[in-house]
Design a protein around this motif. Structure first.
Motif, PDB file in Angstrom:
ATOM      1  N   ARG A 270       5.975   6.132   1.494  1.00  0.00           N
ATOM      2  CA  ARG A 270       5.374   7.064   2.456  1.00  0.00           C
ATOM      3  C   ARG A 270       5.617   8.518   2.040  1.00  0.00           C
ATOM      4  O   ARG A 270       4.755   9.377   2.238  1.00  0.00           O
ATOM      5  CB  ARG A 270       5.932   6.798   3.850  1.00  0.00           C
ATOM      6  CG  ARG A 270       5.490   5.463   4.460  1.00  0.00           C
ATOM      7  CD  ARG A 270       5.850   5.368   5.936  1.00  0.00           C
ATOM      8  NE  ARG A 270       7.291   5.280   6.147  1.00  0.00           N
ATOM      9  CZ  ARG A 270       7.964   4.130   6.202  1.00  0.00           C
ATOM     10  NH1 ARG A 270       7.333   2.977   6.043  1.00  0.00           N
ATOM     11  NH2 ARG A 270       9.267   4.125   6.422  1.00  0.00           N
ATOM     12  N   GLY A 273       3.298   9.492  -1.207  1.00  0.00           N
ATOM     13  CA  GLY A 273       1.859   9.417  -1.024  1.00  0.00           C
ATOM     14  C   GLY A 273       1.259   8.133  -1.570  1.00  0.00           C
ATOM     15  O   GLY A 273       1.900   7.392  -2.324  1.00  0.00           O
ATOM     16  N   PRO A 301      -3.946   6.855  -7.929  1.00  0.00           N
ATOM     17  CA  PRO A 301      -3.589   7.933  -6.997  1.00  0.00           C
ATOM     18  C   PRO A 301      -4.515   9.131  -7.147  1.00  0.00           C
ATOM     19  O   PRO A 301      -4.911   9.493  -8.259  1.00  0.00           O
ATOM     20  CB  PRO A 301      -2.152   8.281  -7.403  1.00  0.00           C
ATOM     21  CG  PRO A 301      -1.637   7.069  -8.104  1.00  0.00           C
ATOM     22  CD  PRO A 301      -2.813   6.464  -8.794  1.00  0.00           C
ATOM     23  N   ASP A 306       4.278  13.390  -4.198  1.00  0.00           N
ATOM     24  CA  ASP A 306       4.925  14.483  -3.478  1.00  0.00           C
ATOM     25  C   ASP A 306       6.445  14.328  -3.582  1.00  0.00           C
ATOM     26  O   ASP A 306       7.050  13.514  -2.893  1.00  0.00           O
ATOM     27  CB  ASP A 306       4.496  14.475  -2.010  1.00  0.00           C
ATOM     28  CG  ASP A 306       5.079  15.638  -1.223  1.00  0.00           C
ATOM     29  OD1 ASP A 306       5.800  16.463  -1.826  1.00  0.00           O
ATOM     30  OD2 ASP A 306       4.828  15.727  -0.009  1.00  0.00           O
TER      31      ASP A 306
END
Length: 339
Positions: A270, A273, A301, A306
């Motif tokens: 989470r 990302g 992706p 992140d």
């Protein structure tokens, strides 16, 4: 504030996490970092001792050397207690290593009793009730690996990199991969085995499968980064994964990972990302590999992972606050730090 770090001056084999930690601490105002030597530990001047793997202090290359180091460690711990120098410990692992002797357990018990502040890298690391705990997430490796060239990704390549140890499940990865029949797939296993028996078993499991490439030796940082960057998917099939620098290294190099399904890794998925962290449950299977490979190929992706909460500037400041808390807990003043 003078901080004695629990690892020696940098070597080619020093964990990059430790090197980056020392560098970012040296960049903090009013902080001096010393690397561990027995002379410094037993006669030097410092305000805080920061240890990561305390069991390493009592380990030598022979039984006699191990005993000598264990006796030195007891003398060091006695000095810390007499001079009221607090211990800050980063808790990397859930359990002590197997095979420790009675004296080694006594040493680790003493470390536990004298630790003023514990640092955990994720919120699920258990700590003794009532202990002072700081959460400081493991920093990323983006800057560390930026000095190396970035090769092109090899389509269909799966990779495992890092020290090859029994708990890391490389054997299950090879078995699962050999059951795959998709075109263009390959597997690279790169890392130094912890024993000849593991090395032999891995070679036996590979058989005559020409799709598998083994590099069972120490990997330089550049080799390590190249293996990850050339892979389409990095697989770390650990039997137990709690804190994984290898996972963060792969994500820092912008490569998706397939790792065990647990609460820590679900939170990481989470955090970074969609599309970066793929999970499997139980023993790794060919179906798990195929599902992850298909996901990476069909739905890669859309943006970089992140890792903004894992920057080293924040990490350095957070460690300084942990050291200040440790000094405060023993009633000591904080050298060089204004109130």
């Amino acid at each position: 504030m003078i901080v004695l770090q629990g690892f020696p001056p940098n070597r080619t084999t020093t964990n990059p996490y430790l090197v980056m930690l020392a560098e970012t601490l040296r960049a903090q105002p009013d902080v001096e970092v010393q690397n561990f030597t027995w002379k410094t530990a037993l006669t030097g001047t410092f305000d805080v001792y920061h240890v990561h793997w305390p069991e390493n202090l009592g380990s030598g290359s022979s039984p006699l050397k191990s005993l000598a180091r264990q006796l030195l460690t007891l003398a060091f711990l006695a000095r810390l207690k007499a001079k009221r120098i607090p211990i800050v410990r980063t808790v990397h692992n859930l359990e002590r290593p197997s095979g420790l002797g009675r004296l080694q357990h006594r040493i680790l018990d003493t470390f536990e009793n004298q630790t003023a502040v514990r640092i955990r890298l994720n919120r699920h690391t258990p700590c003794p009730p009532g202990s002072a705990v700081r959460l400081i997430p493991h920093g990323h490796y983006i800057d560390w690996f930026s000095r190396f060239p970035a090769p092109q990704t090899v389509p269909g390549r799966i990779a495992f990199t890092g020290l090859v140890r029994r708990y890391k499940g490389v054997e299950s990865l090879i078995t699962a991969f050999r059951a795959l029949r998709g075109p263009g797939l390959s597997l690279h296993v790169a890392g130094n085995p912890s024993s000849e028996s593991i090395s032999g078993e891995i070679r036996r499991l590979c058989g005559d499968d020409q799709r598998i490439h083994l590099s069972l030796a120490f990997q330089s940082e550049e080799d390590f980064a190249r293996e990850i960057r050339e892979a389409q998917l990095v697989v770390l099939p650990y039997k137990l994964m709690h804190n994984s620098g290898g996972t963060l290294a792969a994500l820092s190099l912008q490569r998706p990972v397939l790792i065990p399904d647990n609460e820590i890794n679900r939170e990481l998925a989470r955090e970074v990302g969609p599309g970066w962290v793929h999970l499997f449950s139980g023993e790794l299977t060919a179906e798990d590999l195929q599902r992850a490979v298909d996901a990476v190929e069909q739905n890669p992706p859309a943006q970089a992972p992140d890792l903004s909460s894992r920057g080293w500037e924040h990490t350095g400041r957070a460690h300084v606050r942990a050291y200040e808390q440790a000094l405060h807990r023993i009633g000591a003043s904080i050298p060089g730090v204004s109130a």
